[in-house]
Design a protein around this motif. Structure first.
Motif, mmCIF file in Angstrom:
data_model
loop_
_atom_site.group_PDB
_atom_site.id
_atom_site.type_symbol
_atom_site.label_atom_id
_atom_site.label_comp_id
_atom_site.label_asym_id
_atom_site.label_seq_id
_atom_site.Cartn_x
_atom_site.Cartn_y
_atom_site.Cartn_z
ATOM 1 N N GLU A 13 10.625 65.997 33.840
ATOM 2 C CA GLU A 13 11.277 64.880 34.524
ATOM 3 C C GLU A 13 12.798 64.902 34.353
ATOM 4 O O GLU A 13 13.474 63.962 34.769
ATOM 5 C CB GLU A 13 10.694 63.557 34.033
ATOM 6 C CG GLU A 13 9.225 63.414 34.389
ATOM 7 C CD GLU A 13 8.622 62.109 33.906
ATOM 8 O OE1 GLU A 13 9.344 61.292 33.299
ATOM 9 O OE2 GLU A 13 7.425 61.923 34.137
ATOM 10 N N ALA A 28 13.042 68.378 37.437
ATOM 11 C CA ALA A 28 13.022 67.534 38.623
ATOM 12 C C ALA A 28 14.020 68.027 39.667
ATOM 13 O O ALA A 28 13.758 67.983 40.854
ATOM 14 C CB ALA A 28 13.319 66.091 38.246
ATOM 15 N N ARG A 65 19.199 62.656 44.057
ATOM 16 C CA ARG A 65 18.351 61.626 43.447
ATOM 17 C C ARG A 65 18.417 60.335 44.260
ATOM 18 O O ARG A 65 17.398 59.723 44.568
ATOM 19 C CB ARG A 65 18.795 61.375 42.004
ATOM 20 C CG ARG A 65 17.927 60.365 41.271
ATOM 21 C CD ARG A 65 18.451 60.096 39.890
ATOM 22 N NE ARG A 65 19.310 58.921 39.891
ATOM 23 C CZ ARG A 65 19.442 58.097 38.887
ATOM 24 N NH1 ARG A 65 18.809 58.314 37.752
ATOM 25 N NH2 ARG A 65 20.226 57.063 38.979
ATOM 26 N N ALA A 71 12.775 64.456 42.670
ATOM 27 C CA ALA A 71 12.110 63.459 41.835
ATOM 28 C C ALA A 71 13.155 62.701 41.016
ATOM 29 O O ALA A 71 14.198 63.251 40.641
ATOM 30 C CB ALA A 71 11.100 64.140 40.918
ATOM 31 N N TRP A 72 12.872 61.441 40.732
ATOM 32 C CA TRP A 72 13.781 60.603 39.952
ATOM 33 C C TRP A 72 13.950 61.184 38.553
ATOM 34 O O TRP A 72 12.989 61.620 37.941
ATOM 35 C CB TRP A 72 13.212 59.192 39.854
ATOM 36 C CG TRP A 72 14.199 58.209 39.308
ATOM 37 C CD1 TRP A 72 14.275 57.762 38.029
ATOM 38 C CD2 TRP A 72 15.237 57.566 40.022
ATOM 39 N NE1 TRP A 72 15.301 56.864 37.891
ATOM 40 C CE2 TRP A 72 15.917 56.724 39.110
ATOM 41 C CE3 TRP A 72 15.678 57.603 41.337
ATOM 42 C CZ2 TRP A 72 17.003 55.934 39.469
ATOM 43 C CZ3 TRP A 72 16.761 56.816 41.696
ATOM 44 C CH2 TRP A 72 17.407 55.996 40.774
ATOM 45 N N PHE A 73 15.157 61.212 38.063
ATOM 46 C CA PHE A 73 15.426 61.677 36.707
ATOM 47 C C PHE A 73 16.411 60.734 36.052
ATOM 48 O O PHE A 73 17.214 60.105 36.718
ATOM 49 C CB PHE A 73 15.955 63.122 36.700
ATOM 50 C CG PHE A 73 17.220 63.316 37.503
ATOM 51 C CD1 PHE A 73 18.467 63.103 36.939
ATOM 52 C CD2 PHE A 73 17.164 63.718 38.836
ATOM 53 C CE1 PHE A 73 19.634 63.280 37.674
ATOM 54 C CE2 PHE A 73 18.318 63.900 39.582
ATOM 55 C CZ PHE A 73 19.549 63.676 39.005
#
Length: 110
Positions: A13, A28, A65, A71-73
């Motif tokens: 992540e 991510a 983002r 993907a959210w990080f």
């Protein structure tokens, strides 16, 4: 603010900021930057390069983002040599936009 850590383990992540073309671990999101061969001025000099390569790479991660392209990080792991780390530290200290989005946390001994 998004944490920026220097070295250490990369989780699935995490986002990764890599100097050069080293292989990327699973993450991510990945952004790369290159340390200039012959910078005219010191790292982070604002007179002729207001946004350095590390600032630009961090901006690409942030925008990807925000747009939902990755993907959210909540953390960026920097994988770089001494010059690359210096560029990222200069971006975190001297670039107002980078400083508003990211905060440097620690340099890992891993």
């Amino acid at each position: 603010m998004i944490e920026v850590v220097f070295g250490g383990a990369v989780g699935p992540e995490d986002a990764v900021l890599i100097e050069g073309d080293a292989p990327a671990p699973a993450a991510a999101a990945v952004a790369r930057f290159v340390v200039p061969d012959h910078p005219l001025h010191g790292v982070g000099c604002a007179c002729c390069a207001p946004r350095g390569p590390a600032s630009e790479a961090l901006a690409r991660l942030f925008l990807a983002r925000a747009r939902g392209e990755v993907a959210w990080f909540a953390r960026v792991v920097v994988l770089a040599g001494d010059d690359g780390v210096a560029l990222v530290l200069a971006a975190l200290a001297g670039d107002a936009v980078t400083r508003a989005r990211f905060r440097g946390v620690a340099i890992s001994s891993d």
